[in-house]
Design an enzyme around this catalytic site. Structure first.
Site, PDB file in Angstrom:
ATOM      1  N   HIS A  65      19.121 -25.852  24.593  1.00  0.00           N
ATOM      2  CA  HIS A  65      19.572 -24.841  23.626  1.00  0.00           C
ATOM      3  C   HIS A  65      18.521 -23.741  23.424  1.00  0.00           C
ATOM      4  O   HIS A  65      18.794 -22.763  22.721  1.00  0.00           O
ATOM      5  CB  HIS A  65      19.984 -25.499  22.298  1.00  0.00           C
ATOM      6  CG  HIS A  65      18.855 -25.898  21.408  1.00  0.00           C
ATOM      7  ND1 HIS A  65      18.424 -27.202  21.288  1.00  0.00           N
ATOM      8  CD2 HIS A  65      18.064 -25.167  20.598  1.00  0.00           C
ATOM      9  CE1 HIS A  65      17.411 -27.227  20.427  1.00  0.00           C
ATOM     10  NE2 HIS A  65      17.184 -26.021  19.997  1.00  0.00           N
ATOM     11  N   ASP A 109      21.044 -31.908  25.981  1.00  0.00           N
ATOM     12  CA  ASP A 109      20.170 -30.827  25.533  1.00  0.00           C
ATOM     13  C   ASP A 109      18.800 -30.957  26.205  1.00  0.00           C
ATOM     14  O   ASP A 109      17.811 -31.346  25.584  1.00  0.00           O
ATOM     15  CB  ASP A 109      20.058 -30.871  24.000  1.00  0.00           C
ATOM     16  CG  ASP A 109      19.466 -29.596  23.424  1.00  0.00           C
ATOM     17  OD1 ASP A 109      19.270 -28.638  24.202  1.00  0.00           O
ATOM     18  OD2 ASP A 109      19.205 -29.568  22.208  1.00  0.00           O
ATOM     19  N   SER A 210      11.892 -27.220  18.223  1.00  0.00           N
ATOM     20  CA  SER A 210      12.876 -27.620  19.226  1.00  0.00           C
ATOM     21  C   SER A 210      12.220 -27.651  20.600  1.00  0.00           C
ATOM     22  O   SER A 210      11.392 -26.800  20.907  1.00  0.00           O
ATOM     23  CB  SER A 210      14.017 -26.598  19.283  1.00  0.00           C
ATOM     24  OG  SER A 210      14.944 -26.832  18.271  1.00  0.00           O
TER      25      SER A 210
END
Ligand SMILES: *[C@@H]1O[C@H](CO)[C@@H](O)[C@H](O)[C@H]1NC(C)=O
Ligand SMILES: *[C@@H]1O[C@H](CO)[C@@H](O)[C@H](O)[C@H]1NC(C)=O
Length: 259
Positions: A65, A109, A210
């Site tokens: 992402h 992801d 992230s």
């Protein structure tokens, strides 16, 4: 849009925090410059977008992402206290994402970045081993997650510290139940993930974290995918892509392009 996806979407909008250098800390305490030299800053137009980690001199793992169509580069060596001295910027030669990847909430992801040249390994730049399909972490295992978390100090703008936070692996069914309970409208939960929760309050991950690694016994086992709500909250476990499920995929991509 349900409140759940609103909150997680907020989190997935990465911070615009530039990569600034700091000591690593564990639960607020400074530690020696332990093993965080594999940490990478994945940058878009030279601004920190996501974390990543160096798994071989030419490859960095991060979250899918984090991908954007803009100019992506990777900065290594920013664990060094002296920011200007050892920072090295690498161009991304190839990005690999699972074909089926759509959104963090649907899983897969994971993104493998091939650098334009081999990283020069040394005191401030090291690789981390990744787990494989034979090694799954048991719930209860103590691990660390590394990132630019928000600390009390970093509430004052411009101060960022790379830190390692102690977390424990949570049973996947329990993790799923906790999420479903908190977000009643949540209908699906991504497959191929690992969950972990901080041992203390205020040790959750933050925007900009992230793509960072979940590291157990010095081996990377997960990639930060999403968590609930704010930096402070750790009421539901954080969700990481389970690297062991993708080790075959990673090897295949690395072998294909390395030759
Ligand atoms: C990483 O992998 C190498 C090669 O397989 C091995 O020699 C080394 O002990 C591993 N390091 C850790 C911390 O597991
Ligand atoms: C992820 O999970 C799905 C559903 O369980 C499975 O079909 C798929 O093969 C998994 N992906 C990987 C890379 O293991």
């Amino acid at each position: 849009m349900s409140i759940f996806w609103f909150i997680t979407t907020l989190l997935l909008l990465h911070s615009c925090t530039p990569a600034v250098i700091g000591d690593s800390i564990v639960n607020g305490e400074k530690t020696p410059k332990i093993t965080l030299q594999y940490m990478a800053s994945v940058q878009v137009n030279e601004i920190h977008e996501c974390r990543g980690f160096l798994i071989s001199p030419k490859y960095v793992l991060t979250a899918a992402h984090c991908d954007t169509s803009d100019h992506m580069t990777v900065v290594l060596g920013d664990h060094n206290i002296n920011p200007q001295k050892d920072l090295k910027r690498y161009e991304v030669a190839h990005k690999f994402k699972p074909k089926q990847f759509k959104h963090a909430r649907e899983g897969d992801d994971i993104m493998l970045l091939k650098l334009d040249r081999k990283a020069v390994l040394g005191k401030n730049v090291k690789t981390v081993n990744i787990t494989d399909e034979r090694h799954r972490v048991k719930s209860g295992t103590e691990c660390v997650f590394a990132g630019w978390g928000k600390t009390k100090k970093s509430n004052t703008k411009g101060v960022n510290e790379l830190r390692a936070v102690k977390v424990s692996i949570v049973d996947i069914d329990k993790c799923k139940k906790a999420w479903m309970k908190k977000y009643k409208k949540m209908e699906t939960f991504p497959p191929n993930i690992t969950c972990a929760v901080g041992n203390k309050q205020n040790t959750g991950m933050c925007k900009g974290d992230s793509g960072g690694p979940l590291v157990c016994n010095s081996v990377a086992v997960g990639i930060v995918s999403f968590k609930s709500s704010t930096c402070e909250s750790s009421d539901v476990p954080s969700v990481y892509t389970d690297i062991s499920k993708y080790s075959g995929w990673i090897k295949e991509k690395m072998n294909k392009r390395e030759t």
